[in-house]
Design a protein around this motif. Sequence first.
Motif, short mmCIF file in Angstrom:
data_model
loop_
_atom_site.label_atom_id
_atom_site.label_comp_id
_atom_site.label_asym_id
_atom_site.label_seq_id
_atom_site.Cartn_x
_atom_site.Cartn_y
_atom_site.Cartn_z
N ARG A 1 0.84 -1.21 0.00
CA ARG A 1 0.00 0.00 0.00
C ARG A 1 0.87 1.25 0.00
O ARG A 1 0.59 2.22 -0.71
CB ARG A 1 -0.95 0.01 1.19
N PHE A 2 1.95 1.25 0.77
CA PHE A 2 2.78 2.44 0.86
C PHE A 2 3.65 2.64 -0.37
O PHE A 2 3.88 3.78 -0.78
CB PHE A 2 3.67 2.38 2.12
N HIS A 3 4.12 1.57 -0.97
CA HIS A 3 5.09 1.72 -2.06
C HIS A 3 4.48 1.62 -3.44
O HIS A 3 5.11 2.01 -4.42
CB HIS A 3 6.22 0.70 -1.90
N GLY A 4 3.26 1.10 -3.54
CA GLY A 4 2.62 1.04 -4.84
C GLY A 4 3.25 0.02 -5.77
O GLY A 4 3.89 -0.94 -5.33
N GLU A 5 3.08 0.24 -7.07
CA GLU A 5 3.49 -0.75 -8.07
C GLU A 5 4.97 -0.58 -8.43
O GLU A 5 5.33 -0.16 -9.53
CB GLU A 5 2.61 -0.61 -9.31
#
Length: 279
Positions: free
Chosen positions: A212-216
């Motif tokens: 969730r914090f770092h994304g794709e």
Amino acid sequence: MPHLRIASVNVNGIRAAARNGMSTWLDTAEVDILTLQEVRGQDEHLEAALPGWSIVHDEATAKGRAGVAIASRVPALASRTAFGPDDFDSKGRWIEADFVLGDRPLTVVSAYVHSGEADTPKQDEKWKFLDAFGPRLAALGADDALALVTGDLNVGHRELDIKNWRGNRKKAGFLPRERAYFDRFLGDAGTEVTGVDGSVGPGLGWVDIGRRFHGEVEGPYTWWSMRGQAFDNDSGWRIDYHLATPALAARADGYHVARAAAYDQRWSDHAPVVVDYSI
């Protein structure tokens, strides 16, 4: 905003970690709750490594193997180690502790999933653990609870979670069937989720805080082989997690992997995963 800082790390043996610099890291990390996996020791070894901390610990059946613990600045209100069916030996692999976050109860888990080995009895034990994992997540997450499962879960969920995913598709830790469990754990609650292996099951709605914090993006990785140049090349695996219920995930306001600055400064082959939860 006041927060509770929770860190999780596979210490790869508490005595070795203490000798090699864990205490130096803890001195400045400002951690409130520390979950540990692969303790590989007894209570006295934890107490020596973590003076002043309140500790709950579950040793593995076999001496010098596995072992999970939760250390905290404030004593846990209660702890439990029951997990899975009665005929399944989960000792040293699952421990829960209850705390308070603000004015609400919080359950924190330290889990150490088997590493497994494809098509061997070791993998059969891993399947048993993952089979028991889902029902326990469902129970912990009921009624909008605040609950957190941390630890070395020994599965890279997605291609983003392993640098060399192409070379590991048939190896334990990245088998489609293993990854499908995580598709369901993290799938939308109340929906039918089709896993990467084609299996179908109910989504449980838990949240992978790191993703969730770092994304794709690739990684950030949490484990690197001690062999070769894996650490220096950042050729790692993201297999250490904070999995939170939606109510707790909404309070996560900081996430980082405490990767050592250099290979010779490591005190484990895993890096701590650190998350702040607002009080």
